[in-house]
Write a protein that holds these residues in place. Structure first.
Motif, PDB file in Angstrom:
ATOM      1  N   GLY A  59      33.960  48.218  42.575  1.00  0.00           N
ATOM      2  CA  GLY A  59      34.947  47.233  42.141  1.00  0.00           C
ATOM      3  C   GLY A  59      35.087  46.079  43.108  1.00  0.00           C
ATOM      4  O   GLY A  59      34.311  45.928  44.058  1.00  0.00           O
ATOM      5  N   THR A  60      36.113  45.264  42.877  1.00  0.00           N
ATOM      6  CA  THR A  60      36.425  44.121  43.734  1.00  0.00           C
ATOM      7  C   THR A  60      37.939  44.052  43.911  1.00  0.00           C
ATOM      8  O   THR A  60      38.694  44.805  43.278  1.00  0.00           O
ATOM      9  CB  THR A  60      35.941  42.800  43.112  1.00  0.00           C
ATOM     10  N   LEU A  61      38.384  43.115  44.727  1.00  0.00           N
ATOM     11  CA  LEU A  61      39.824  42.933  44.912  1.00  0.00           C
ATOM     12  C   LEU A  61      40.516  42.596  43.594  1.00  0.00           C
ATOM     13  O   LEU A  61      41.681  42.953  43.388  1.00  0.00           O
ATOM     14  CB  LEU A  61      40.087  41.821  45.930  1.00  0.00           C
ATOM     15  N   ALA A  62      39.815  41.938  42.685  1.00  0.00           N
ATOM     16  CA  ALA A  62      40.401  41.574  41.391  1.00  0.00           C
ATOM     17  C   ALA A  62      40.754  42.794  40.555  1.00  0.00           C
ATOM     18  O   ALA A  62      41.512  42.686  39.588  1.00  0.00           O
ATOM     19  CB  ALA A  62      39.438  40.670  40.620  1.00  0.00           C
ATOM     20  N   ASP A  63      40.225  43.967  40.925  1.00  0.00           N
ATOM     21  CA  ASP A  63      40.510  45.196  40.180  1.00  0.00           C
ATOM     22  C   ASP A  63      41.797  45.884  40.631  1.00  0.00           C
ATOM     23  O   ASP A  63      42.210  46.878  40.032  1.00  0.00           O
ATOM     24  CB  ASP A  63      39.339  46.178  40.309  1.00  0.00           C
ATOM     25  N   ILE A  64      42.430  45.382  41.684  1.00  0.00           N
ATOM     26  CA  ILE A  64      43.696  45.970  42.130  1.00  0.00           C
ATOM     27  C   ILE A  64      44.773  45.698  41.091  1.00  0.00           C
ATOM     28  O   ILE A  64      44.974  44.566  40.654  1.00  0.00           O
ATOM     29  CB  ILE A  64      44.116  45.389  43.501  1.00  0.00           C
TER      30      ILE A  64
END
Length: 208
Positions: free
Chosen positions: A148-153
């Motif tokens: 994932g990425t930070l945008a998935d938080i």
């Protein structure tokens, strides 16, 4: 190949009904005509009283086990996630969402992240912005390992050691998340694990 006749709760049903019964663990599936024989095969719990004999029964059993395994594999496949952000003007100004609704995907539970130095070993003592950016950089690397990425938080709990850091944290979060912010709690605490630590972020993400 002979057509397969299925009996579910005493009624002939389609192959789709068989797969549905398989998805439910075989419950309710009573019997079926073997794909390679004319006799009736017992399937699941409490099947026909006169099951196919010998190798014919084994063929039927293997056939239905294959279908049940197919249904189980469908269950194990992670579904594509759908995400919706509940937004309000006041919350957007503070870079968080009152709620984030998700469906599907895989949940990643992230441990609390703190830092005292950057990736090059330079001390970040007394540098709140530096610590906040480094905290998110390290969380991003962890999420990358999880696919994932930070945008998935989707939500985070943030602890800061001085309430005056709140505005600075909002600025950092706006730069990172753009317009779709995670849900969040921002808490002022007396201290963290080390005196030089100024911020800690614990988060939950949902990744595809």
């Amino acid at each position: 190949m002979q057509s397969i006749v299925l009996v579910l709760d005493g009624q002939p049903v389609s192959s789709q009904a068989l797969l549905q019964a398989a998805r439910q663990g075989g419950r309710g599936l009573k019997s079926a005509t073997c794909p390679n024989a004319s006799s009736e095969a017992a399937v699941g719990r409490g099947g026909a009283s006169d099951p196919c004999p010998g190798s014919t029964w084994l063929a039927c059993e293997a056939f239905f086990i294959e279908l049940i395994n197919e249904a189980n594999m469908e269950k194990q496949q992670p579904s594509k996630q759908v995400r919706q952000y509940i937004k309000r003007d006041a919350a957007q100004a503070r870079a968080f969402s009152p709620a984030v609704i998700t469906q599907g995907g895989r949940i990643v539970w992230l441990a609390g992240q703190t830092v005292v130095e950057d990736a090059n070993g330079k001390s970040l003592a007394g540098d709140f912005i530096g610590q906040a950016n480094e905290v998110f950089a390290r969380i991003g690397k962890t999420l990358e390992q999880a696919g994932g990425t930070l945008a998935d938080i989707v939500t985070m709990t943030v602890s800061i050691t001085d309430a005056r850091f709140g505005d600075q944290f909002t600025k950092v979060r706006k730069e990172i998340f753009g317009d779709n912010f995670p849900a969040s709690a921002l808490i002022t605490v007396a201290g963290l694990a080390k005196p030089e630590m100024l911020v800690e972020v614990q988060a939950i993400a949902v990744v595809d």
